[in-house]
Design an enzyme around this catalytic site. Structure first.
Site, PDB file in Angstrom:
ATOM      1  N   PHE A 232       0.858  -1.192   0.000  1.00  0.00           N
ATOM      2  CA  PHE A 232       0.000   0.000   0.000  1.00  0.00           C
ATOM      3  C   PHE A 232       0.895   1.245   0.000  1.00  0.00           C
ATOM      4  O   PHE A 232       0.775   2.137   0.842  1.00  0.00           O
ATOM      5  CB  PHE A 232      -0.941   0.031   1.210  1.00  0.00           C
ATOM      6  N   ALA A 284      -3.045  -5.432  -3.367  1.00  0.00           N
ATOM      7  CA  ALA A 284      -2.032  -5.835  -2.397  1.00  0.00           C
ATOM      8  C   ALA A 284      -2.158  -7.299  -2.009  1.00  0.00           C
ATOM      9  O   ALA A 284      -1.145  -8.013  -1.894  1.00  0.00           O
ATOM     10  CB  ALA A 284      -2.132  -4.953  -1.155  1.00  0.00           C
ATOM     11  N   ASP A 304       0.872  -0.940   5.420  1.00  0.00           N
ATOM     12  CA  ASP A 304       0.203   0.288   5.862  1.00  0.00           C
ATOM     13  C   ASP A 304      -1.041   0.529   5.002  1.00  0.00           C
ATOM     14  O   ASP A 304      -1.045   1.383   4.113  1.00  0.00           O
ATOM     15  CB  ASP A 304       1.174   1.468   5.756  1.00  0.00           C
ATOM     16  N   CYS A 344      -4.615   2.997  10.159  1.00  0.00           N
ATOM     17  CA  CYS A 344      -5.096   4.374  10.285  1.00  0.00           C
ATOM     18  C   CYS A 344      -6.611   4.408  10.476  1.00  0.00           C
ATOM     19  O   CYS A 344      -7.246   5.429  10.231  1.00  0.00           O
ATOM     20  CB  CYS A 344      -4.701   5.194   9.054  1.00  0.00           C
TER      21      CYS A 344
END
Length: 398
Positions: A232, A284, A304, A344
């Site tokens: 990512f 991914a 990430d 996140c």
């Protein structure tokens, strides 16, 4: 012109205000005198003693009905009030700006006591992003203060999707230049001496993701002579720092072709050897499976992903996605190597995220040791629970 709206809250609403929480939800309002528009000042009074409790910006169309600016003693909301808040925020970034860094977050919304207002600075360009229309009446006060605190000669306006319609009625638009001139929307800035482009008119958020800066620097320090996998990768933040730190090979994976082009441009911007960088435009999950089938292994693997949970109903699915992506990444870490797992997703608590990653590590049968946990960089202070979203951990695998 803005109005002043007297407001009283419910008992739970008053407790939230007194605790310092920056949001007053619609159900926490017991009574409001008059009808307001976005940006009117909500003057909050004690429901029993009729004394001043706080003041905030009113938004009739949002569940967050009042964005709190101040609670405690009475204050005057004027240009000086905002200038002081912005100057205080700038002072908190002094140490960061002494590190050959001129790309930073000046205002982190609620966490710098200016809820719904974010300002990122890229060299001489300030990018102001609004997440609520309550700020439009105050731009004439805020812009000079931003310029005075940062020395930025150009200011760009960016708008969240929920703000675009109301902005249009006031003559504002996403990507509008509010002050100065912009020769190129791709602005070059530095973080710890490494250069990047920020696409300030049309890029994600304000043009770049600044919150992982400390982790990118750490990856650069760990990368010398190593093979690195950046999953990512977006615009190549981790990849470029790894190459700048002396990695002998870096593989970047992102599903976006334009993002990979941006990563390549950032590699070239730093005069780094492109032959050491391999970009894979691919999903991914698919890319990791293919690398595994090919027998690849890396000394440092960074995972990430973007937010997997933007609402509460998505939390369970997000935890499964973290489990799946890290189960694919773990076999790609060479014995003695490091996995950097990040999230996140604000909706996913840090303990739940770390728990899933560590459960996945145990299930893999690999011995591992947690080296370090990191959270937000210093220009992304956290002042209330909902403001915390970024969490990362470094694991050394045997």
């Amino acid at each position: 012109m803005t109005k002043r709206l007297p407001v009283t809250l419910t008992a739970p609403g008053e407790r939230a205000l007194r605790s310092g929480h920056p949001w007053i939800f619609d159900q926490a309002i017991a009574r409001i005198k008059g009808e307001g528009t976005a940006g009117d000042l909500a003057i909050i009074f004690d429901r029993r003693k009729d004394r001043f409790l706080g003041i905030g910006l009113y938004d009739p169309d949002s569940p967050i009905r009042i964005r709190v600016l101040h609670q405690g003693k009475s204050v005057k909301i004027d240009a000086d009030f905002f200038a002081q808040r912005i100057a205080e925020a700038r002072a908190l970034r002094t140490h960061l700006l002494a590190t050959d860094t001129n790309g930073y977050r000046l205002l982190h919304g609620e966490n710098d006591r200016l809820p719904g207002l974010v300002v990122d600075v890229y060299a001489g360009v300030a990018v102001l992003k609004l997440y609520t229309p309550v700020w439009f009446p105050y731009l004439d006060w805020i812009l000079p203060a931003i310029q005075a605190s940062t020395g930025a000669e150009t200011t760009v306006l960016r708008l969240a999707r929920n703000v675009a319609a109301s902005a249009a009625t006031l003559g504002y638009s996403d990507g509008q230049i509010l002050a100065g001139e912009l020769a190129d929307e791709n602005v070059v800035f530095r973080e710890h001496g490494v250069r990047f482009f920020a696409s300030v008119l049309s890029g994600h958020k304000t043009g770049f993701f600044l919150d992982h800066r400390h982790n990118r620097k750490r990856v650069g320090e760990l990368a010398k002579g190593k093979q690195v996998l950046d999953v990512f990768s977006y615009a190549g933040g981790f990849s470029v720092h790894a190459l700048a730190g002396g990695a002998r090979r870096v593989v970047s994976v992102d599903i976006s072709g334009p993002a990979m082009e941006a990563a390549r441009a950032n590699v070239e911007l730093n005069d780094l050897d492109l032959s050491r960088h391999e970009g894979r435009v691919e999903d991914a999950f698919d890319a990791l499976a293919e690398l595994l089938d090919a027998g690849e292994q890396f000394d440092l693997v960074i995972v990430d992903p973007p937010s997997f949970a933007k609402r509460a109903t998505e939390i369970a699915g997000a935890l499964k996605a973290y489990q799946k992506i890290n189960s694919l990444a773990i076999p790609l870490v060479r014995p003695g190597g490091i996995l950097l797992a990040a999230s996140c997703s604000a909706r996913v608590p840090a303990d739940d995220f770390f728990g899933v990653v560590e459960k996945t590590l145990r299930k893999s049968g690999r011995n591992f040791r947690e080296v370090e946990r990191t959270f937000h960089d210093q220009d992304h202070p956290i002042d209330f629970p909902e403001g915390a979203y970024l969490k990362s951990a470094y694991y050394r695998l045997e």
